[in-house]
Structure formats: C-alpha cells, structure tokens
Design an enzyme around this catalytic site. Structure first.
Site, PDB file in Angstrom:
ATOM      1  N   GLY A   1       0.840  -1.179   0.000  1.00 48.43           N
ATOM      2  CA  GLY A   1       0.000   0.000   0.000  1.00 48.43           C
ATOM      3  C   GLY A   1       0.879   1.233   0.000  1.00 48.43           C
ATOM      4  O   GLY A   1       2.049   1.179   0.371  1.00 48.43           O
TER       5      GLY A   1
ATOM      6  N   HIS B   1     -12.210   1.175  -7.108  1.00 48.67           N
ATOM      7  CA  HIS B   1     -11.525   0.012  -7.664  1.00 48.67           C
ATOM      8  C   HIS B   1     -10.279   0.533  -8.352  1.00 48.67           C
ATOM      9  O   HIS B   1     -10.355   1.395  -9.228  1.00 48.67           O
ATOM     10  CB  HIS B   1     -12.415  -0.728  -8.661  1.00 48.67           C
ATOM     11  CG  HIS B   1     -11.788  -1.970  -9.209  1.00 48.67           C
ATOM     12  ND1 HIS B   1     -12.274  -2.605 -10.326  1.00 48.67           N
ATOM     13  CD2 HIS B   1     -10.714  -2.692  -8.806  1.00 48.67           C
ATOM     14  CE1 HIS B   1     -11.531  -3.666 -10.586  1.00 48.67           C
ATOM     15  NE2 HIS B   1     -10.578  -3.731  -9.675  1.00 48.67           N
ATOM     16  N   ASP B   2      -9.119   0.039  -7.953  1.00 51.09           N
ATOM     17  CA  ASP B   2      -7.871   0.625  -8.445  1.00 51.09           C
ATOM     18  C   ASP B   2      -7.780   0.602  -9.962  1.00 51.09           C
ATOM     19  O   ASP B   2      -7.196   1.507 -10.571  1.00 51.09           O
ATOM     20  CB  ASP B   2      -6.650  -0.025  -7.795  1.00 51.09           C
ATOM     21  CG  ASP B   2      -6.610  -1.538  -7.905  1.00 51.09           C
ATOM     22  OD1 ASP B   2      -7.453  -2.135  -8.602  1.00 51.09           O
ATOM     23  OD2 ASP B   2      -5.728  -2.145  -7.262  1.00 51.09           O
TER      24      ASP B   2
END
Length: 488
Positions: free
Chosen positions: A18, A241-242
């Site tokens: 992350g 949503h990436d």
C-alpha cells in the site's frame, strides 16, 4: 508568478503493498510524490488466507501523517482505492467481525456451481455483465452463507469503503468497485435487485451507493489527532476500484481510439465503452463489464499478470530484477508460452514448477533457467494482451490504433515491447502510478481543479513521463504462436 497548487492524498492499496501518495494539482500542473509505502502481507490462519486489514489501516494513518507533513499539515481531500471483490463485515455496533477473507482463499471452491443451479451462468451474465472469476463477491457471499460472522453482520463494506468508514464513520459503497461484486446491473448502474432476491443476497448489508466525486465524510477528530492534519479534511469517493482509477488516468488524446492494459499483479486488458456488451459471445470469451467514471464501462478481460513473475522471483530468493529482465531479453522468444489466465496459476507457491508443468504437458520446451522462465512469462502475457485486445474489438465493434500500458508494468521495457510486437500496434507506456493519479484527479475535479475526462487526460499527457514503443516486424511469429495456442 508561480501557479498555486492544491494538495490531495491518495490512499492506493495493491495486493502486495500500500502507499499514500500526495498529488499537487494546478490548472497546468500535476505532481505526484510518495509520502509513505508499507507492505501488504496476507496471513495464513488455521481457517484460511486473510488480509491483515488492521496493519493496512495503521499504514494508512502513518501515510496520512507523512502526507500532511509534506503538505504543511493541510490536505484538500483524501481518497481511497484498492483491489476489488473482498470485504469486511461489521456488527450492529460497527465493530469488525474478523479479518477480511483473501480472494485467493479456497473457500469459494464449488460456490459458482451453487449459484448457477439457481441462476444459470448465461442469465447471470445477461443481468450483470461480469465475467466468471471464482472469487467474485457473489460467490464469496454464497460460500459464507450460514456462517456465524455473516449471520451477525449488519453491514458489509468493500475494502476501500471499509477504510473510508474507519476514517470518517460514514458508510457507503462506491459504484465502480460495487460493479465487481456481480450484483450490479451495468445498464442501470444500480443494484440488480431481482437477481439478489433470487439468490438470497441481502443488498441491505451494503452501504448506500455513491459515485466517484461524491463526498464521503470528514476525517474523524481522532484521525486528525493521530495524523497531525488540520481539519476539516473531507474524504472524497474516488473510483475506488484501483483499475477504475487507473483507466481514468490513461493519457489518451481526445478522440483517440485506444485499448488499455492496466498492469501489476493482474493485467486488465480491454477498451473503454459507452455501454456494456452482454452478448453470449462476450460471456463465452470471458469479458467483464465493470463500471468506470463518467458513465463509462471498462470492457476487459482479467489476465493473471505479473503475479506469475512476482511468485517466481520470490521462489528464486529475490534476484536482481533488472538483470533478470536483461537476461530474459536475450532468450529466443516464443519458445514456450502458457495460458496466463489459467486458474491453475491463481494460488501462491510453487509457481516455477507449475509453469514448467504447463509447458511439459503441452509438448513445449521446459524453461530451465530463471531467464527462460521469465521470458516464457512475458511472452505469455504479451500474447494474452493481444488476444484480449483483438477479442474486445471483435465483440464490441470498436477498433483501436494504440495500446496504453499503465501501472507497474509500464516500467517493464521488455513487456511493453513484446506487447507492441504481439499486437502489431504502438504501445504508450505510463504513467506507472496510474491508480494514484486517477484517484487524485477525481478528487481535484470534485473541487473544480480539473475538467472533464478529456481535460484530465490532456493534463496527464502534458505532465507525466511517457514512453512509446513501436512494433518490430515480427508479426508472423506472433501470428503463428497465437495459432498454436488457440489449437490446444
């Protein structure tokens, strides 16, 4: 006079790490710096594979503290994006009921067949447009039916919404990520209520739907204290949503006919459309219709991606990756290729042997060195990118002239060149931090600092480093490899 810049923080969570990124935005400026990066280490527990969500939240707080320091204690907004499908369950007091289950956990084995016994796969696709993947939220909920945790839950929050809730105490479900649950109708961009009722899924567990750019609350007082930020600091719903954030950051020119490959642990290859493609041919080709910003549809195919190489590198003891890629470039191409979408490669562990076995079982030379295995993986990914892009054009009726590769794979020169060669199209690589940039731009647009999608992409083109790869004249060898692969 220097341009005034406004600082935003993007919490961008991937399957292996992350990071919190600071974006500084002006009318003609888009700067991105990394404030903090932290590992994302799933944990094998007796009950299965779980996300260490508490460690991730601690990393988010550390990152916001670092972001505030770099921005003088003031952030205009915070946005959160992550991978899709996984969720946390909360009880009536808002307390978390255990660590979220990892999508690579085997609890969903056989769950799809239970769903299809009630709603056949073709009807399910016609209702949701979502491709089959064994870990879709719908199948996770089916597998969880009857468990004490689900019985005790009064709220279900997808991972980015869970983190946003902890930051703000406001619950919601962002639409682009909700669309991956296989419980949203891509035509209405709302829950598929009839389908959920038929399958016994309680949509009341989810927070209210919100769209990219919607307000998602303010940082709680204890969060401000923990991070040293000066309040109030709004949290903005981004394309959580990436992949949706990454597609929003594709630096395509206005009117350009393009395909994209969002690369990282997964490769998501496809087109940006105005409407879903819900045909039976589309279902058979395993394409998904996930929702994007501004009413768009991300029409794409999931490919296993650089996960294959990441797992091999881990087995090899973390070798020098640039040297490994240089050695792979010297290996003759297309000696051996595997199906990069094969579920056999989904689970962690033993990847080198599984790739070797896949080559052996199809009568191909078995890679004998790390360089040969790496070349097999990258050739296979390029071939899978080609197949997805060609099929997407055929099924949608939309043609493309350029392929944009965004995400971490944009830094992999060999993969970018092989994709250009395989597709016979120029590849524009970058930005590598597309998810974070898309996250930042949606926040900036919510505050009037960025324009429509075309203007956002024009700003990216002007400010981000991009590399163009022209296809080399090797089309015949790629055609032959594709034909051999299709004949298996």
């Amino acid at each position: 006079m220097s341009e005034h810049l406004t600082a935003f923080a993007a919490v961008d969570l991937g399957a292996s790490s992350g990071r919190v990124m600071v974006g500084r935005v002006g009318r003609n400026t888009l700067e991105l710096t990394e404030a903090h990066r932290f590992p994302n280490r799933p944990v094998h527990l007796p009950e299965g594979l779980r996300w260490d969500i508490l460690s991730l939240y601690a990393g988010v707080l550390d990152g916001l503290r670092a972001a505030g320091t770099s921005a003088g204690g003031r952030l205009a907004s915070v946005g959160v994006d992550s991978w899709a499908v996984d969720y946390g369950l909360l009880d009536a007091d808002g307390a978390l009921l255990g660590n979220p289950v990892h999508y690579r956990d085997n609890r969903t084995d056989g769950a799809a067949e239970k769903v299809w016994a009630t709603v056949p796969a073709d009807r399910l696709y016609a209702a949701t447009g979502i491709q089959y993947a064994p870990f879709n939220t719908l199948y996770q909920l089916t597998a969880a039916r009857g468990t004490p945790q689900l019985a005790a839950a009064t709220r279900l929050l997808l991972v980015p919404d869970l983190l946003s809730y902890w930051l703000t105490d406001v619950a919601g479900t962002e639409l682009t990520n909700a669309s991956t649950t296989q419980l949203v109708d891509p035509r209405t961009r709302d829950w598929a209520h009839s389908l959920a009722d038929t399958l016994g899924i309680d949509l009341g567990l989810f927070g209210p739907l919100r769209r990219p750019g919607d307000p998602a609350g303010l940082l709680r007082p204890d969060v401000l204290e923990a991070t040293g930020l000066t309040g109030p600091v709004p949290v903005t719903a981004v394309a959580s949503h990436d992949t949706a954030s990454a597609v929003a950051a594709v630096p395509a020119a206005h009117g350009e006919r393009f395909a994209y490959v969002c690369t990282g642990t997964w490769s998501l290859a496809g087109l940006e459309l105005d409407a879903p493609v819900l045909s039976e041919d589309s279902r058979a080709a395993n394409f998904t219709n996930e929702l994007g910003i501004d009413g768009t549809v991300r029409y794409l195919r999931n490919i296993m991606g650089l996960w294959l190489l990441q797992e091999c590198v881990r087995e090899w003891g973390d070798p020098d990756v640039p040297a490994l890629l240089a050695a792979a470039a010297a290996v003759p191409g297309l000696r051996s290729v595997v199906d990069a979408s094969d579920p056999a490669f989904l689970a962690p562990g033993g990847m080198v042997q599984r790739i070797a076995e896949a080559c052996r079982s199809t009568g191909q030379p078995v890679p004998a060195t790390p360089a040969e295995t790496t070349r097999c993986i990258l050739d296979s990914l390029a071939l899978a990118h080609r197949s997805a892009i060609e099929d997407a054009q055929r099924l949608s009726g939309q043609t493309v002239d350029t392929v944009h590769i965004v995400g971490g794979g944009a830094r992999n020169e060999l993969l970018c060149q092989l994709t250009a060669d395989a597709c016979g199209l120029p590849v524009v690589a970058g930005p590598a931090e597309a998810s974070a940039l898309g996250n930042i731009l949606v926040q900036a647009r919510a505050q009037g600092l960025a324009g429509d999608r075309s203007e956002m992409r024009a700003l990216l083109s002007r400010t981000q480093p991009l590399v163009r790869y022209e296809p080399e004249p090797k089309r015949a060898s790629w055609d032959a490899a594709a034909a051999r692969f299709a004949a298996r």
